[in-house]
Design an enzyme around this catalytic site. Structure first.
Site, PDB file in Angstrom:
ATOM      1  N   GLU A  40       0.820  -1.204   0.000  1.00 57.79           N
ATOM      2  CA  GLU A  40       0.000   0.000   0.000  1.00 57.79           C
ATOM      3  C   GLU A  40       0.864   1.269   0.000  1.00 57.79           C
ATOM      4  OE1 GLU A  40      -3.677   1.782   2.734  1.00 57.79           O
ATOM      5  OE2 GLU A  40      -2.105   0.582   3.674  1.00 57.79           O
ATOM      6  N   LYS A 111      -9.869   3.126  -1.604  1.00 53.17           N
ATOM      7  CA  LYS A 111      -9.990   2.499  -0.286  1.00 53.17           C
ATOM      8  C   LYS A 111     -11.271   2.930   0.426  1.00 53.17           C
ATOM      9  CE  LYS A 111      -7.132   1.813   3.893  1.00 53.17           C
ATOM     10  NZ  LYS A 111      -5.849   2.221   4.507  1.00 53.17           N
ATOM     11  N   CYS A 146      -5.518  -2.796   3.447  1.00 51.69           N
ATOM     12  CA  CYS A 146      -5.089  -2.613   4.828  1.00 51.69           C
ATOM     13  C   CYS A 146      -6.237  -2.608   5.843  1.00 51.69           C
ATOM     14  CB  CYS A 146      -4.256  -1.337   4.917  1.00 51.69           C
ATOM     15  SG  CYS A 146      -3.091  -1.299   6.303  1.00 51.69           S
TER      16      CYS A 146
END
Length: 290
Positions: A40, A111, A146
């Site tokens: 990431e 995200k 994540c």
């Protein structure tokens, strides 16, 4: 199928262009792989919050073009980790990029869940609002990043959209690496899907990254796992294992609670049915126009 997870330790003392060139060379060095995955926000550094605005670029920017070229040169499906994207309206996003072997951009996932605990991600970036599984040569792929790992409903929505392989990019700190290992296994087991999770290594400011990139099969078994430092994880996997696991232990048929829709609050609940592409809610698969 063969996947390569590049657990990169990027030198943030170098200019962004040199960081990108170094990782591009790592990607190109794996032409025999079917899928290559990066961590990431590796071009900027997840914890380099003051650099987000400076390094942000649109989806036709120089970093994206370089990564597209790397995928085409190696002839691989490339999950290029994520970059700080500057949207057309000026907002910033933590955006994962999936390139085809011809260099085409197949999916740009913004995200969904931004991290606010001792982080400035929520203050600096905007969340995404679209979840989309993508047909690829390695199976139908769902993307996550994540902190998304802590939200099982995101993975269930993607599973109901037919995802067989979850690819997770991360910059997960060493202090919570036990959570990382537990959550990656849980997301695989509860959805009876492969999870290929690529974490960052090294030091970002005052924060040591945890590494431990891993591949977990549809039964929740860790097939391969890295240590904490810079590493390359090489794993063979088969998306057909997903159908076999779901047939052998058909837990999805006993579900009674529907997953939330994928439209960031605008989607209606998805009916509790088997995770295939037939009959899924249209809000889930409506791709963002660019």
């Amino acid at each position: 199928m063969r996947a390569v997870l590049i657990q990169a330790d990027v030198d943030y003392r170098q200019p962004v262009e040199r960081r990108v060139a170094r990782v591009r060379d790592q990607v190109v060095a794996h032409p025999g792989a079917d899928l290559v995955v990066l961590p990431e926000l590796w071009p900027t550094g997840y914890f380099a919050f003051d650099d987000y605005a400076r390094t942000a670029e649109p989806l036709d920017g120089p970093t994206v073009r370089t990564l597209s070229e790397a995928a085409r040169t190696a002839g691989v499906l490339l999950h290029a980790g994520s970059v700080v994207e500057r949207g057309p309206d000026g907002r910033l996003f933590n955006t994962s990029l999936l390139f085809g072997p011809d260099g085409s951009l197949l999916n740009a996932y913004r995200k969904f869940h931004l991290f606010g605990h001792r982080s400035r991600e929520t203050a600096l970036l905007s969340p995404g609002d679209t979840l989309l599984a993508q047909d690829t040569a390695v199976g139908r792929v769902g993307l996550a990043a994540c902190y998304d790992l802590r939200f099982p409903e995101l993975f269930r929505v993607l599973a109901q959209d037919g995802a067989e392989v979850f690819v997770v990019t991360a910059a997960w700190p060493a202090a919570r690496i036990a959570h990382w290992r537990l959550l990656v296994q849980a997301r695989a087991l509860e959805n009876q899907a492969w999870v290929l999770a690529c974490n960052a290594a090294g030091q970002q400011g005052e924060t040591p990254l945890g590494g431990h990139s891993m591949a977990v099969d549809p039964w929740g078994r860790v097939v391969v796992e890295a240590e904490a430092g810079a590493a390359v994880v090489d794993v063979n996997f088969d998306a057909a294992d997903v159908a076999r696991a779901r047939a052998d232990f058909p837990a999805f048929s006993d579900r009674r609670i529907a997953a939330a829709g994928g439209g960031g609050g605008g989607g209606r609940p998805v009916p509790p049915e088997s995770p295939d592409r037939a009959g899924h809610s249209p809000e889930i698969t409506k791709a963002r126009s660019r």
